[in-house]
Design a protein around this motif. Structure first.
Motif, mmCIF file in Angstrom:
data_model
loop_
_atom_site.group_PDB
_atom_site.id
_atom_site.type_symbol
_atom_site.label_atom_id
_atom_site.label_comp_id
_atom_site.label_asym_id
_atom_site.label_seq_id
_atom_site.Cartn_x
_atom_site.Cartn_y
_atom_site.Cartn_z
ATOM 1 N N LEU A 9 -1.651 -2.452 7.354
ATOM 2 C CA LEU A 9 -2.761 -2.828 6.498
ATOM 3 C C LEU A 9 -2.904 -4.340 6.515
ATOM 4 O O LEU A 9 -1.952 -5.062 6.242
ATOM 5 C CB LEU A 9 -2.497 -2.351 5.062
ATOM 6 C CG LEU A 9 -3.474 -2.766 3.982
ATOM 7 C CD1 LEU A 9 -4.841 -2.151 4.229
ATOM 8 C CD2 LEU A 9 -2.944 -2.347 2.619
ATOM 9 N N GLU A 19 -7.875 2.512 -5.339
ATOM 10 C CA GLU A 19 -6.643 1.882 -5.829
ATOM 11 C C GLU A 19 -6.789 0.370 -5.950
ATOM 12 O O GLU A 19 -6.131 -0.244 -6.786
ATOM 13 C CB GLU A 19 -5.465 2.247 -4.925
ATOM 14 C CG GLU A 19 -5.062 3.706 -5.054
ATOM 15 C CD GLU A 19 -3.878 4.093 -4.199
ATOM 16 O OE1 GLU A 19 -3.233 3.213 -3.602
ATOM 17 O OE2 GLU A 19 -3.601 5.303 -4.129
ATOM 18 N N ARG A 20 -7.650 -0.232 -5.147
ATOM 19 C CA ARG A 20 -7.851 -1.682 -5.209
ATOM 20 C C ARG A 20 -8.819 -2.073 -6.321
ATOM 21 O O ARG A 20 -8.994 -3.251 -6.622
ATOM 22 C CB ARG A 20 -8.340 -2.208 -3.866
ATOM 23 C CG ARG A 20 -8.231 -3.727 -3.761
ATOM 24 C CD ARG A 20 -8.401 -4.226 -2.376
ATOM 25 N NE ARG A 20 -8.063 -5.645 -2.309
ATOM 26 C CZ ARG A 20 -8.490 -6.465 -1.381
ATOM 27 N NH1 ARG A 20 -9.258 -6.022 -0.404
ATOM 28 N NH2 ARG A 20 -8.140 -7.728 -1.384
ATOM 29 N N ILE A 77 -1.051 5.466 5.996
ATOM 30 C CA ILE A 77 -1.367 4.154 6.550
ATOM 31 C C ILE A 77 -0.142 3.563 7.249
ATOM 32 O O ILE A 77 0.928 3.470 6.665
ATOM 33 C CB ILE A 77 -1.878 3.203 5.444
ATOM 34 C CG1 ILE A 77 -3.228 3.714 4.936
ATOM 35 C CG2 ILE A 77 -1.995 1.776 5.972
ATOM 36 C CD1 ILE A 77 -3.804 2.901 3.795
ATOM 37 N N THR A 99 -5.176 -6.920 4.650
ATOM 38 C CA THR A 99 -6.108 -6.956 3.533
ATOM 39 C C THR A 99 -6.860 -8.270 3.475
ATOM 40 O O THR A 99 -6.262 -9.337 3.374
ATOM 41 C CB THR A 99 -5.343 -6.757 2.209
ATOM 42 O OG1 THR A 99 -4.536 -5.591 2.321
ATOM 43 C CG2 THR A 99 -6.289 -6.594 1.046
ATOM 44 N N ILE A 139 -0.014 4.303 0.251
ATOM 45 C CA ILE A 139 -0.669 5.446 0.882
ATOM 46 C C ILE A 139 0.107 5.801 2.149
ATOM 47 O O ILE A 139 0.143 5.022 3.097
ATOM 48 C CB ILE A 139 -2.145 5.129 1.186
ATOM 49 C CG1 ILE A 139 -2.874 4.746 -0.109
ATOM 50 C CG2 ILE A 139 -2.820 6.316 1.854
ATOM 51 C CD1 ILE A 139 -4.282 4.214 0.092
ATOM 52 N N VAL A 153 -14.195 -2.487 4.685
ATOM 53 C CA VAL A 153 -12.902 -1.850 4.926
ATOM 54 C C VAL A 153 -13.059 -0.942 6.139
ATOM 55 O O VAL A 153 -13.766 0.062 6.081
ATOM 56 C CB VAL A 153 -12.429 -1.024 3.705
ATOM 57 C CG1 VAL A 153 -11.106 -0.337 4.002
ATOM 58 C CG2 VAL A 153 -12.335 -1.901 2.460
ATOM 59 N N ILE A 171 -7.444 -1.113 8.052
ATOM 60 C CA ILE A 171 -6.377 -0.145 7.832
ATOM 61 C C ILE A 171 -6.085 0.537 9.155
ATOM 62 O O ILE A 171 -7.004 1.046 9.808
ATOM 63 C CB ILE A 171 -6.799 0.913 6.792
ATOM 64 C CG1 ILE A 171 -7.046 0.253 5.429
ATOM 65 C CG2 ILE A 171 -5.772 2.034 6.700
ATOM 66 C CD1 ILE A 171 -7.686 1.169 4.404
ATOM 67 N N THR A 221 -10.946 -6.049 5.451
ATOM 68 C CA THR A 221 -9.707 -5.281 5.378
ATOM 69 C C THR A 221 -9.702 -4.279 6.517
ATOM 70 O O THR A 221 -10.707 -3.590 6.746
ATOM 71 C CB THR A 221 -9.598 -4.545 4.025
ATOM 72 O OG1 THR A 221 -9.471 -5.524 2.989
ATOM 73 C CG2 THR A 221 -8.409 -3.607 3.988
ATOM 74 N N LYS A 258 -9.595 6.116 -0.818
ATOM 75 C CA LYS A 258 -8.358 6.072 -1.593
ATOM 76 C C LYS A 258 -7.899 4.620 -1.757
ATOM 77 O O LYS A 258 -7.539 4.192 -2.851
ATOM 78 C CB LYS A 258 -7.285 6.915 -0.894
ATOM 79 C CG LYS A 258 -6.053 7.151 -1.706
ATOM 80 C CD LYS A 258 -5.149 8.183 -1.020
ATOM 81 C CE LYS A 258 -3.926 8.450 -1.847
ATOM 82 N NZ LYS A 258 -3.046 9.429 -1.236
ATOM 83 N N PHE A 259 -7.929 3.856 -0.673
ATOM 84 C CA PHE A 259 -7.563 2.445 -0.726
ATOM 85 C C PHE A 259 -8.496 1.688 -1.676
ATOM 86 O O PHE A 259 -8.047 0.920 -2.535
ATOM 87 C CB PHE A 259 -7.618 1.819 0.675
ATOM 88 C CG PHE A 259 -7.519 0.329 0.655
ATOM 89 C CD1 PHE A 259 -6.285 -0.300 0.583
ATOM 90 C CD2 PHE A 259 -8.673 -0.449 0.683
ATOM 91 C CE1 PHE A 259 -6.195 -1.686 0.534
ATOM 92 C CE2 PHE A 259 -8.588 -1.840 0.643
ATOM 93 C CZ PHE A 259 -7.347 -2.448 0.561
ATOM 94 N N CYS A 284 0.830 -1.196 0.000
ATOM 95 C CA CYS A 284 0.000 0.000 0.000
ATOM 96 C C CYS A 284 0.870 1.254 0.000
ATOM 97 O O CYS A 284 1.566 1.517 0.976
ATOM 98 C CB CYS A 284 -0.929 -0.006 1.205
ATOM 99 S SG CYS A 284 -2.175 1.279 1.102
#
Length: 153
Positions: free
Chosen positions: A11, A95-96, A8, A13, A5, A50, A74, A72, A91-92, A3
Protein backbone atom coordinates in the motif's frame (compact mmCIF):
# COMPACT_ATOMS: atom_id res chain seq x y z
CA UNK A 1 -0.83 4.02 6.98
CA UNK A 2 -0.99 0.61 8.59
CA UNK A 3 -3.56 -1.33 6.59
CA UNK A 4 -5.23 -4.27 8.32
CA UNK A 5 -6.93 -5.49 5.12
CA UNK A 6 -5.53 -9.00 4.56
CA UNK A 7 -6.06 -9.00 0.77
CA UNK A 8 -3.59 -6.14 0.36
CA UNK A 9 0.06 -6.99 -0.36
CA UNK A 10 1.46 -3.43 -0.60
CA UNK A 11 0.00 0.00 0.00
CA UNK A 12 1.39 3.37 -1.05
CA UNK A 13 -0.85 6.00 0.50
CA UNK A 14 -1.13 9.46 -1.00
CA UNK A 15 -2.26 12.43 1.06
CA UNK A 16 -5.94 12.70 2.00
CA UNK A 17 -7.02 16.10 0.66
CA UNK A 18 -10.69 15.47 -0.10
CA UNK A 19 -13.73 13.84 1.50
CA UNK A 20 -14.29 12.04 -1.81
CA UNK A 21 -12.29 9.06 -3.07
CA UNK A 22 -12.56 7.55 -6.53
CA UNK A 23 -11.77 3.83 -6.71
CA UNK A 24 -10.22 2.46 -9.91
CA UNK A 25 -9.33 -1.24 -10.25
CA UNK A 26 -6.82 -2.31 -12.87
CA UNK A 27 -4.97 -5.38 -14.11
CA UNK A 28 -2.09 -5.20 -16.60
CA UNK A 29 -3.39 -2.01 -18.21
CA UNK A 30 -0.90 0.63 -17.13
CA UNK A 31 -1.29 2.98 -20.08
CA UNK A 32 -5.08 3.12 -20.09
CA UNK A 33 -5.04 3.50 -16.28
CA UNK A 34 -2.70 6.47 -16.65
CA UNK A 35 -5.09 8.05 -19.15
CA UNK A 36 -7.95 7.55 -16.70
CA UNK A 37 -5.96 9.16 -13.85
CA UNK A 38 -5.02 12.10 -16.07
CA UNK A 39 -8.69 12.53 -17.02
CA UNK A 40 -9.74 12.59 -13.36
CA UNK A 41 -6.98 15.05 -12.48
CA UNK A 42 -8.49 17.48 -15.02
CA UNK A 43 -11.85 17.54 -13.22
CA UNK A 44 -13.09 20.67 -11.44
CA UNK A 45 -14.13 18.51 -8.47
CA UNK A 46 -10.91 17.44 -6.79
CA UNK A 47 -11.01 13.89 -5.45
CA UNK A 48 -8.47 11.51 -3.98
CA UNK A 49 -7.61 8.75 -6.43
CA UNK A 50 -7.28 5.16 -5.16
CA UNK A 51 -6.06 2.64 -7.74
CA UNK A 52 -6.33 -1.04 -6.87
CA UNK A 53 -3.77 -3.06 -8.82
CA UNK A 54 -5.06 -6.63 -9.02
CA UNK A 55 -1.62 -8.30 -8.95
CA UNK A 56 -0.56 -7.03 -12.38
CA UNK A 57 2.53 -8.59 -13.92
CA UNK A 58 3.50 -5.49 -15.92
CA UNK A 59 4.86 -3.38 -13.01
CA UNK A 60 1.69 -1.28 -12.83
CA UNK A 61 2.06 -0.74 -9.07
CA UNK A 62 5.67 0.48 -9.26
CA UNK A 63 5.00 2.72 -12.26
CA UNK A 64 1.97 4.36 -10.65
CA UNK A 65 3.62 5.11 -7.31
CA UNK A 66 6.57 6.74 -9.10
CA UNK A 67 4.51 8.69 -11.65
CA UNK A 68 1.65 9.72 -9.34
CA UNK A 69 2.93 10.22 -5.77
CA UNK A 70 -0.29 12.11 -4.93
CA UNK A 71 -2.54 9.07 -5.37
CA UNK A 72 -3.03 5.96 -3.29
CA UNK A 73 -2.08 2.69 -4.96
CA UNK A 74 -3.09 -0.63 -3.48
CA UNK A 75 -1.37 -3.82 -4.62
CA UNK A 76 -3.74 -6.74 -4.11
CA UNK A 77 -2.32 -10.15 -3.18
CA UNK A 78 -4.01 -11.69 -6.21
CA UNK A 79 -6.30 -10.77 -9.08
CA UNK A 80 -9.72 -10.32 -7.50
CA UNK A 81 -11.22 -8.98 -10.73
CA UNK A 82 -13.00 -5.68 -11.21
CA UNK A 83 -15.61 -6.27 -8.52
CA UNK A 84 -13.02 -7.50 -6.03
CA UNK A 85 -10.79 -4.52 -6.74
CA UNK A 86 -13.71 -2.14 -6.21
CA UNK A 87 -14.48 -3.93 -2.93
CA UNK A 88 -10.88 -3.60 -1.69
CA UNK A 89 -10.83 0.07 -2.63
CA UNK A 90 -14.16 0.74 -0.93
CA UNK A 91 -13.04 -1.03 2.21
CA UNK A 92 -9.84 1.04 2.28
CA UNK A 93 -11.73 4.30 1.61
CA UNK A 94 -14.30 3.55 4.29
CA UNK A 95 -11.59 2.80 6.86
CA UNK A 96 -9.71 5.97 5.87
CA UNK A 97 -12.80 8.04 6.60
CA UNK A 98 -13.95 9.23 3.19
CA UNK A 99 -17.52 10.56 3.25
CA UNK A 100 -18.16 9.74 -0.42
CA UNK A 101 -16.84 7.05 -2.70
CA UNK A 102 -17.00 7.11 -6.49
CA UNK A 103 -16.64 3.75 -8.23
CA UNK A 104 -15.14 3.68 -11.68
CA UNK A 105 -13.16 1.48 -14.00
CA UNK A 106 -9.75 2.11 -15.48
CA UNK A 107 -11.13 2.63 -18.99
CA UNK A 108 -13.59 5.36 -17.95
CA UNK A 109 -12.88 8.89 -19.13
CA UNK A 110 -14.81 11.99 -18.13
CA UNK A 111 -16.78 13.55 -20.96
CA UNK A 112 -16.19 17.06 -19.65
CA UNK A 113 -14.28 18.77 -16.83
CA UNK A 114 -17.41 18.99 -14.66
CA UNK A 115 -18.64 15.40 -14.92
CA UNK A 116 -17.66 14.31 -11.40
CA UNK A 117 -19.05 17.53 -9.94
CA UNK A 118 -22.35 16.99 -11.75
CA UNK A 119 -22.58 13.39 -10.54
CA UNK A 120 -21.69 14.37 -6.97
CA UNK A 121 -24.20 17.26 -6.90
CA UNK A 122 -26.90 15.03 -8.37
CA UNK A 123 -26.26 12.36 -5.75
CA UNK A 124 -26.35 14.94 -2.93
CA UNK A 125 -29.60 16.55 -4.04
CA UNK A 126 -31.45 13.39 -5.02
CA UNK A 127 -29.73 10.64 -3.03
CA UNK A 128 -29.28 8.81 -6.31
CA UNK A 129 -26.46 8.53 -8.76
CA UNK A 130 -26.56 9.40 -12.43
CA UNK A 131 -24.48 6.84 -14.32
CA UNK A 132 -23.84 7.92 -17.89
CA UNK A 133 -21.11 7.36 -20.39
CA UNK A 134 -21.02 7.66 -24.16
CA UNK A 135 -21.02 4.61 -26.38
CA UNK A 136 -19.16 4.47 -29.66
CA UNK A 137 -22.22 5.72 -31.53
CA UNK A 138 -22.45 8.80 -29.25
CA UNK A 139 -25.77 7.75 -27.74
CA UNK A 140 -25.91 7.65 -23.93
CA UNK A 141 -25.92 4.24 -22.37
CA UNK A 142 -25.81 2.91 -18.85
CA UNK A 143 -22.50 1.51 -17.66
CA UNK A 144 -22.46 -0.01 -14.18
CA UNK A 145 -18.82 0.67 -13.34
CA UNK A 146 -18.35 4.17 -14.68
CA UNK A 147 -18.63 6.90 -12.05
CA UNK A 148 -21.07 5.67 -9.43
CA UNK A 149 -21.10 7.99 -6.38
CA UNK A 150 -22.01 6.54 -2.98
CA UNK A 151 -22.32 8.17 0.42
CA UNK A 152 -20.52 6.53 3.35
CA UNK A 153 -23.81 6.75 5.23
Amino acid sequence: MNCPIPEIRHLCTGPKVSDIAIIIPTYNQLEITRQCIDSINEQTLKVDIVVVDNASTDDTYQNLIVTYPEITVIAAKENYGGAGGLYLGQKFAYERGYKYIILSDNDAFALNDNLLLEIFNNMQSNNITKIINIAEDDKPNISFFHFICLSKN
